[in-house]
Design a protein around this motif. Structure first.
Motif, PDB file in Angstrom:
ATOM      1  N   TYR A  42       0.822  -1.215   0.000  1.00  0.00           N
ATOM      2  CA  TYR A  42       0.000   0.000   0.000  1.00  0.00           C
ATOM      3  C   TYR A  42       0.858   1.269   0.000  1.00  0.00           C
ATOM      4  O   TYR A  42       0.358   2.355   0.270  1.00  0.00           O
ATOM      5  CB  TYR A  42      -0.937   0.017   1.206  1.00  0.00           C
ATOM      6  CG  TYR A  42      -1.893  -1.154   1.248  1.00  0.00           C
ATOM      7  CD1 TYR A  42      -2.785  -1.390   0.218  1.00  0.00           C
ATOM      8  CD2 TYR A  42      -1.889  -2.033   2.327  1.00  0.00           C
ATOM      9  CE1 TYR A  42      -3.653  -2.463   0.252  1.00  0.00           C
ATOM     10  CE2 TYR A  42      -2.765  -3.105   2.375  1.00  0.00           C
ATOM     11  CZ  TYR A  42      -3.635  -3.314   1.337  1.00  0.00           C
ATOM     12  OH  TYR A  42      -4.497  -4.388   1.375  1.00  0.00           O
ATOM     13  N   TYR A  46      -2.466   8.570  -1.406  1.00  0.00           N
ATOM     14  CA  TYR A  46      -3.919   8.511  -1.573  1.00  0.00           C
ATOM     15  C   TYR A  46      -4.484   9.886  -1.259  1.00  0.00           C
ATOM     16  O   TYR A  46      -4.054  10.541  -0.315  1.00  0.00           O
ATOM     17  CB  TYR A  46      -4.524   7.475  -0.631  1.00  0.00           C
ATOM     18  CG  TYR A  46      -4.006   6.072  -0.849  1.00  0.00           C
ATOM     19  CD1 TYR A  46      -4.682   5.181  -1.657  1.00  0.00           C
ATOM     20  CD2 TYR A  46      -2.825   5.643  -0.249  1.00  0.00           C
ATOM     21  CE1 TYR A  46      -4.208   3.900  -1.860  1.00  0.00           C
ATOM     22  CE2 TYR A  46      -2.339   4.369  -0.452  1.00  0.00           C
ATOM     23  CZ  TYR A  46      -3.038   3.495  -1.263  1.00  0.00           C
ATOM     24  OH  TYR A  46      -2.555   2.219  -1.469  1.00  0.00           O
ATOM     25  N   THR A 101      -6.176  -5.674   5.237  1.00  0.00           N
ATOM     26  CA  THR A 101      -6.702  -4.413   4.716  1.00  0.00           C
ATOM     27  C   THR A 101      -7.064  -3.400   5.803  1.00  0.00           C
ATOM     28  O   THR A 101      -7.375  -2.260   5.488  1.00  0.00           O
ATOM     29  CB  THR A 101      -7.964  -4.670   3.870  1.00  0.00           C
ATOM     30  OG1 THR A 101      -8.949  -5.339   4.670  1.00  0.00           O
ATOM     31  CG2 THR A 101      -7.647  -5.519   2.644  1.00  0.00           C
ATOM     32  N   PHE A 114      -8.270  -0.428   3.559  1.00  0.00           N
ATOM     33  CA  PHE A 114      -7.858  -0.447   2.163  1.00  0.00           C
ATOM     34  C   PHE A 114      -8.725  -1.418   1.374  1.00  0.00           C
ATOM     35  O   PHE A 114      -9.144  -2.455   1.891  1.00  0.00           O
ATOM     36  CB  PHE A 114      -6.388  -0.881   2.047  1.00  0.00           C
ATOM     37  CG  PHE A 114      -5.419   0.136   2.556  1.00  0.00           C
ATOM     38  CD1 PHE A 114      -4.850   1.063   1.690  1.00  0.00           C
ATOM     39  CD2 PHE A 114      -5.052   0.185   3.893  1.00  0.00           C
ATOM     40  CE1 PHE A 114      -3.947   2.016   2.151  1.00  0.00           C
ATOM     41  CE2 PHE A 114      -4.156   1.119   4.369  1.00  0.00           C
ATOM     42  CZ  PHE A 114      -3.608   2.042   3.485  1.00  0.00           C
ATOM     43  N   GLY A 118      -6.033  -2.226  -3.377  1.00  0.00           N
ATOM     44  CA  GLY A 118      -5.220  -1.084  -2.952  1.00  0.00           C
ATOM     45  C   GLY A 118      -5.506   0.200  -3.701  1.00  0.00           C
ATOM     46  O   GLY A 118      -4.766   1.163  -3.566  1.00  0.00           O
ATOM     47  N   VAL A 121      -8.812   3.778  -0.125  1.00  0.00           N
ATOM     48  CA  VAL A 121      -8.747   3.559   1.319  1.00  0.00           C
ATOM     49  C   VAL A 121      -9.823   4.421   1.973  1.00  0.00           C
ATOM     50  O   VAL A 121      -9.959   5.602   1.665  1.00  0.00           O
ATOM     51  CB  VAL A 121      -7.340   3.858   1.891  1.00  0.00           C
ATOM     52  CG1 VAL A 121      -6.907   5.273   1.591  1.00  0.00           C
ATOM     53  CG2 VAL A 121      -7.280   3.595   3.377  1.00  0.00           C
ATOM     54  N   LYS A 135      -6.014   6.193  -4.837  1.00  0.00           N
ATOM     55  CA  LYS A 135      -4.574   6.111  -5.078  1.00  0.00           C
ATOM     56  C   LYS A 135      -4.235   7.020  -6.241  1.00  0.00           C
ATOM     57  O   LYS A 135      -4.876   6.990  -7.299  1.00  0.00           O
ATOM     58  CB  LYS A 135      -4.167   4.670  -5.382  1.00  0.00           C
ATOM     59  CG  LYS A 135      -2.693   4.518  -5.642  1.00  0.00           C
ATOM     60  CD  LYS A 135      -2.197   3.077  -5.640  1.00  0.00           C
ATOM     61  CE  LYS A 135      -2.823   2.187  -6.626  1.00  0.00           C
ATOM     62  NZ  LYS A 135      -2.167   0.874  -6.708  1.00  0.00           N
TER      63      LYS A 135
END
Length: 138
Positions: A42, A46, A101, A114, A118, A121, A135
């Motif tokens: 990850y 983000y 996650t 998450f 990925g 989030v 992301k």
């Protein structure tokens, strides 16, 4: 005859003792961390923005940066008077891992959920979902 009756009752009571336990069967279990730090998969930036529903000129933006070492930073940029802009840097030891996650700050202030791939989030605080961050392409 009394001996046989006594032995029989002793045998029956031993079965009862063996079959009864004091184990909690209500299903109430406390969630416990399985590690620390956010997984390296990850390690991206983000970002997400949401406008104030009462005033479209006001908004809140969150930027989560996850480093490959499991730490990073969470920055809040707000033009909403009730919400203070802030930046919180964190190390991997300040984050508890609950699943592949799900991660939480040890102080309980924020939780990160998450998506499996990925790409997003969800940032949660006080049990309420605040924003979904996407992301950013690098």
């Amino acid at each position: 005859m009394i001996k046989k009756l006594f032995l029989f009752s002793l045998l029956v009571s031993s079965f009862l003792v063996i079959s009864c336990s004091n184990k909690d069967t209500t299903g109430a279990t406390e969630e416990k961390p399985i590690g620390t730090g956010i997984d390296a998969k990850y390690a991206y930036t983000y970002e997400g923005t949401e406008a104030n529903p009462n005033d479209p000129n006001q908004s809140i933006t969150m930027i989560l940066i996850v480093d490959s070492n499991g730490g990073g930073s969470l920055e809040i940029k707000s033009t909403i008077p009730e919400i203070t802009s802030d930046k919180k840097n964190f190390t991997s030891s300040q984050i508890d891992k609950y699943s592949d996650t799900k991660y939480k700050f040890q102080d309980g202030s924020f939780e990160f959920n998450f998506s499996n791939d990925g790409s997003t989030v969800d940032v949660i605080s006080g049990g309420a979902s605040l924003l979904t961050l996407n992301k950013k392409q690098q």
